[in-house]
Motif scaffolding. Structure first.
Motif, mmCIF file in Angstrom:
data_model
loop_
_atom_site.group_PDB
_atom_site.id
_atom_site.type_symbol
_atom_site.label_atom_id
_atom_site.label_comp_id
_atom_site.label_asym_id
_atom_site.label_seq_id
_atom_site.Cartn_x
_atom_site.Cartn_y
_atom_site.Cartn_z
ATOM 1 N N CYS A 34 19.829 -26.431 40.454
ATOM 2 C CA CYS A 34 21.161 -25.960 40.059
ATOM 3 C C CYS A 34 21.223 -24.483 40.396
ATOM 4 O O CYS A 34 20.630 -23.654 39.710
ATOM 5 N N ILE A 35 21.935 -24.140 41.459
ATOM 6 C CA ILE A 35 21.864 -22.786 41.994
ATOM 7 C C ILE A 35 23.057 -21.925 41.616
ATOM 8 O O ILE A 35 23.085 -20.735 41.940
ATOM 9 N N ALA A 36 24.048 -22.500 40.916
ATOM 10 C CA ALA A 36 25.251 -21.734 40.582
ATOM 11 C C ALA A 36 25.939 -22.332 39.365
ATOM 12 O O ALA A 36 25.725 -23.503 39.021
ATOM 13 N N VAL A 37 26.779 -21.522 38.744
ATOM 14 C CA VAL A 37 27.633 -21.982 37.648
ATOM 15 C C VAL A 37 29.054 -22.080 38.183
ATOM 16 O O VAL A 37 29.619 -21.126 38.704
ATOM 17 N N GLY A 38 29.631 -23.274 38.070
ATOM 18 C CA GLY A 38 30.987 -23.448 38.564
ATOM 19 C C GLY A 38 31.289 -24.883 38.944
ATOM 20 O O GLY A 38 30.409 -25.737 38.878
ATOM 21 N N GLU A 39 32.537 -25.196 39.256
ATOM 22 C CA GLU A 39 33.535 -24.187 39.454
ATOM 23 C C GLU A 39 34.201 -23.828 38.139
ATOM 24 O O GLU A 39 34.534 -24.692 37.343
ATOM 25 N N ILE A 40 34.410 -22.537 37.938
ATOM 26 C CA ILE A 40 35.013 -22.012 36.723
ATOM 27 C C ILE A 40 36.133 -21.045 37.118
ATOM 28 O O ILE A 40 36.190 -20.597 38.255
ATOM 29 N N GLY A 41 37.009 -20.738 36.189
ATOM 30 C CA GLY A 41 38.069 -19.794 36.516
ATOM 31 C C GLY A 41 39.344 -20.049 35.755
ATOM 32 O O GLY A 41 39.310 -20.410 34.570
ATOM 33 N N GLU A 55 23.210 -14.735 31.977
ATOM 34 C CA GLU A 55 21.913 -14.956 31.339
ATOM 35 C C GLU A 55 20.977 -15.743 32.246
ATOM 36 O O GLU A 55 19.764 -15.498 32.263
ATOM 37 N N LEU A 56 21.537 -16.682 32.999
ATOM 38 C CA LEU A 56 20.736 -17.479 33.925
ATOM 39 C C LEU A 56 20.407 -16.713 35.202
ATOM 40 O O LEU A 56 19.539 -17.139 35.971
ATOM 41 N N ARG A 57 21.137 -15.625 35.472
ATOM 42 C CA ARG A 57 21.000 -14.846 36.698
ATOM 43 C C ARG A 57 21.341 -15.704 37.923
ATOM 44 O O ARG A 57 20.626 -15.711 38.922
ATOM 45 N N LYS A 58 22.459 -16.409 37.833
ATOM 46 C CA LYS A 58 22.917 -17.241 38.937
ATOM 47 C C LYS A 58 24.368 -16.926 39.270
ATOM 48 O O LYS A 58 25.167 -16.609 38.375
ATOM 49 N N PRO A 59 24.727 -16.995 40.562
ATOM 50 C CA PRO A 59 26.107 -16.713 40.982
ATOM 51 C C PRO A 59 27.102 -17.702 40.377
ATOM 52 O O PRO A 59 26.727 -18.771 39.877
ATOM 53 N N ILE A 60 28.376 -17.337 40.461
ATOM 54 C CA ILE A 60 29.439 -18.197 39.941
ATOM 55 C C ILE A 60 30.354 -18.649 41.071
ATOM 56 O O ILE A 60 30.542 -17.949 42.071
ATOM 57 N N LEU A 61 30.914 -19.845 40.892
ATOM 58 C CA LEU A 61 31.857 -20.426 41.848
ATOM 59 C C LEU A 61 33.233 -20.414 41.205
ATOM 60 O O LEU A 61 33.433 -21.015 40.151
ATOM 61 N N ILE A 62 34.172 -19.727 41.836
ATOM 62 C CA ILE A 62 35.466 -19.447 41.212
ATOM 63 C C ILE A 62 36.566 -20.375 41.708
ATOM 64 O O ILE A 62 36.767 -20.565 42.909
ATOM 65 N N HIS A 63 37.285 -20.935 40.739
ATOM 66 C CA HIS A 63 38.509 -21.691 40.989
ATOM 67 C C HIS A 63 39.673 -20.831 40.497
ATOM 68 O O HIS A 63 39.686 -20.403 39.343
ATOM 69 N N GLY A 122 26.976 -9.731 35.098
ATOM 70 C CA GLY A 122 26.496 -10.417 36.293
ATOM 71 C C GLY A 122 26.367 -9.483 37.486
ATOM 72 O O GLY A 122 26.451 -9.920 38.635
ATOM 73 N N HIS A 123 26.179 -8.209 37.218
ATOM 74 C CA HIS A 123 26.132 -7.206 38.287
ATOM 75 C C HIS A 123 25.105 -7.596 39.355
ATOM 76 O O HIS A 123 23.951 -7.871 39.053
ATOM 77 N N GLY A 124 25.577 -7.638 40.591
ATOM 78 C CA GLY A 124 24.700 -7.940 41.706
ATOM 79 C C GLY A 124 24.524 -9.412 41.997
ATOM 80 O O GLY A 124 23.947 -9.770 43.026
ATOM 81 N N LEU A 125 25.009 -10.287 41.123
ATOM 82 C CA LEU A 125 24.827 -11.721 41.334
ATOM 83 C C LEU A 125 25.875 -12.302 42.279
ATOM 84 O O LEU A 125 25.604 -13.236 43.021
ATOM 85 N N GLY A 126 27.092 -11.768 42.205
ATOM 86 C CA GLY A 126 28.151 -12.236 43.097
ATOM 87 C C GLY A 126 28.561 -13.671 42.844
ATOM 88 O O GLY A 126 28.416 -14.208 41.741
ATOM 89 N N GLY A 127 29.057 -14.293 43.880
ATOM 90 C CA GLY A 127 29.542 -15.657 43.762
ATOM 91 C C GLY A 127 30.444 -15.998 44.925
ATOM 92 O O GLY A 127 30.469 -15.305 45.950
ATOM 93 N N ILE A 128 31.191 -17.095 44.748
ATOM 94 C CA ILE A 128 32.054 -17.599 45.813
ATOM 95 C C ILE A 128 33.468 -17.789 45.284
ATOM 96 O O ILE A 128 33.662 -18.408 44.231
ATOM 97 N N MET A 129 34.434 -17.269 46.005
ATOM 98 C CA MET A 129 35.824 -17.623 45.775
ATOM 99 C C MET A 129 36.066 -18.924 46.527
ATOM 100 O O MET A 129 36.312 -18.937 47.736
ATOM 101 N N HIS A 130 35.907 -20.020 45.798
ATOM 102 C CA HIS A 130 35.981 -21.357 46.393
ATOM 103 C C HIS A 130 37.391 -21.669 46.879
ATOM 104 O O HIS A 130 38.378 -21.294 46.254
ATOM 105 N N CYS A 131 37.445 -22.330 48.043
ATOM 106 C CA CYS A 131 38.727 -22.735 48.630
ATOM 107 C C CYS A 131 39.703 -21.557 48.602
ATOM 108 O O CYS A 131 40.803 -21.657 48.061
#
Length: 295
Positions: free
Chosen positions: A104-111, A138-146, A184-193
Motif C-alpha cells: 500500500c504505497i499511498a492514501v487515496g483517493e481522498i479530497g 503519520e504513515l509517511r506516504k503520498p496522497i491521491l487527490i480527488h 506531510g511536508h515533502g511527501l507530495g502526491g498526485i492530483m488524480h485525473c
C-alpha cells in the motif's frame, strides 16, 4: 515501451470470475507493466480489496511456474469524499492499518467533491479529508487527490454547495494540513485525473503534487486540461485510466481498462511534442521517484 497506469479501480472488474484476470493480461500485452489499484471500494467496509489484489501472488506480475504476463500491482487505501460521512474512528484505524502494509504505497483517493447532490455536506467532507491527511502524514506516504467542483453539477447540487469552490477549499486545506513542517511536508502526491485550469495546475505543482492525466485529456471540450498538460514540468506528469471510467477517444463510452492508457499516453506525448517512448520513460521515472519502493 512500458507504461504505468497510476490510477485504476481493479476491484470493479468482478462481473465474471475471470474478468480481472483477462483485464490484467490485456494490460501487460499492451505494455502496461505496473498498475496502482485504488482502494476505496464501495466505502470503508471494502477499501481493503485493492490491497488484497496487489498482495495476491506478491503482486509482482508473476504466476508461479509461468512467464510474466501480468502487471505489477500496488495499492492505495482511502475514503472517497462521497463516503466522507463514514470516516469514523474505526474506519480511520482500518485505513492506518492498510496503509502500513508494504504494497500500500499511498492514501487515496481522498479530497472534495461538490458535484453530486447526494454527497455529504462541505464540513463533513473537509473533516474526512483532514483526518486522512493526518493518517498519511503519520504513515509517511503520498496522497491521491480527488477534486470535483460544482461548476458543471446539477442545479440541485449547485444550490446545495452554493458559491463554494472545491479547488479553492482543497488547496487551502492542503496548505494548512499537508505541506507545512510536521505534516506531510515533502511527501507530495498526485492530483488524480487532473481536470483543473492552468492556474490550478501551477498551484498544485507548487504544493508538491504530480499531475496525472486520464482519458478526458482526449475529449474535444477538454482544452483547459490540455493546456495544463503542456505547461506541466516533465518531471511531474503521470498517466492513468481511472478505469473502468473515462475511456479515452477513440473508445469513449466503452468500459475502460488499464490497457487503454496507451491512448492517453499517445495524446499526451503529441501535446508535448515528444515520442511515445520518451513519454513512457518520463512518466515511469516520475512514478518511481514518487513511490521509491516501486523501483
Amino acid at each position: 515501451m512500458a507504461l504505468i497506469d497510476s490510477h485504476a479501480h481493479l476491484d470493479f472488474y468482478n462481473e465474471t470470475p475471470t474478468e480481472r484476470d483477462e483485464v490484467l493480461r490485456r494490460a501487460y500485452a499492451a505494455g502496461v507493466h505496473t498498475v496502482l489499484a485504488i482502494g476505496i471500494g464501495d466505502g470503508p467496509a471494502t477499501m481493503h480489496q485493492a490491497l488484497e489484489i496487489a498482495s495476491s501472488n506478491g503482486g509482482d506480475g508473476l504466476r508461479q511456474g509461468y512467464p510474466q504476463i501480468y502487471p505489477q500491482i500496488y495499492a492505495s487505501a482511502g475514503i472517497h469524499p462521497q463516503e466522507a460521512a463514514h470516516a469514523t474512528s474505526e474506519a480511520l484505524d482500518k485505513l492506518a492499518a492498510l496503509g502500513a502494509q508494504e504494497r500500500c504505497i499511498a492514501v487515496g483517493e481522498i479530497g472534495l467533491d461538490y458535484y453530486h447532490f447526494d454527497n455529504p455536506d462541505i464540513d463533513t467532507q473537509k473533516e474526512a479529508f483532514i483526518a486522512q491527511m493526518r493518517v498519511a502524514a503519520e504513515l509517511r506516504k503520498p496522497i491521491l487527490i480527488h477534486c470535483r467542483t460544482s461548476e458543471l453539477a446539477t442545479p440541485q447540487a449547485k444550490e446545495k454547495y452554493g458559491r463554494a469552490d472545491a479547488w479553492e477549499d482543497l488547496l487551502a486545506l492542503i496548505g494548512e494540513h499537508w505541506t507545512g513542517p510536521g505534516y506531510g511536508h515533502g511527501l507530495g502526491g498526485i492530483m488524480h485525473c487532473f481536470s483543473g485550469t492552468v492556474d490550478q495546475a501551477e498551484r498544485s505543482l507548487a504544493a508538491g503534487f504530480h499531475l496525472s492525466f486520464a482519458g478526458n485529456l482526449t475529449y474535444p471540450k477538454a482544452q483547459g486540461i490540455r493546456d495544463a498538460a503542456v505547461v506541466a514540468p516533465a518531471d511531474r506528469i503521470l498517466v492513468e485510466t481511472d478505469a473502468p471510467f473515462l475511456a479515452p477517444i477513440p473508445l469513449r463510452g466503452q468500459r475502460n481498462e488499464p490497457a487503454l492508457v496507451v491512448h492517453t499516453a499517445a495524446a499526451l506525448a503529441e501535446l508535448r511534442g515528444i515520442s511515445q517512448e520518451e513519454l513512457a520513460a518520463v512518466t515511469t521515472a516520475n512514478f518511481k521517484n514518487l513511490f521509491p519502493t516501486t523501483r
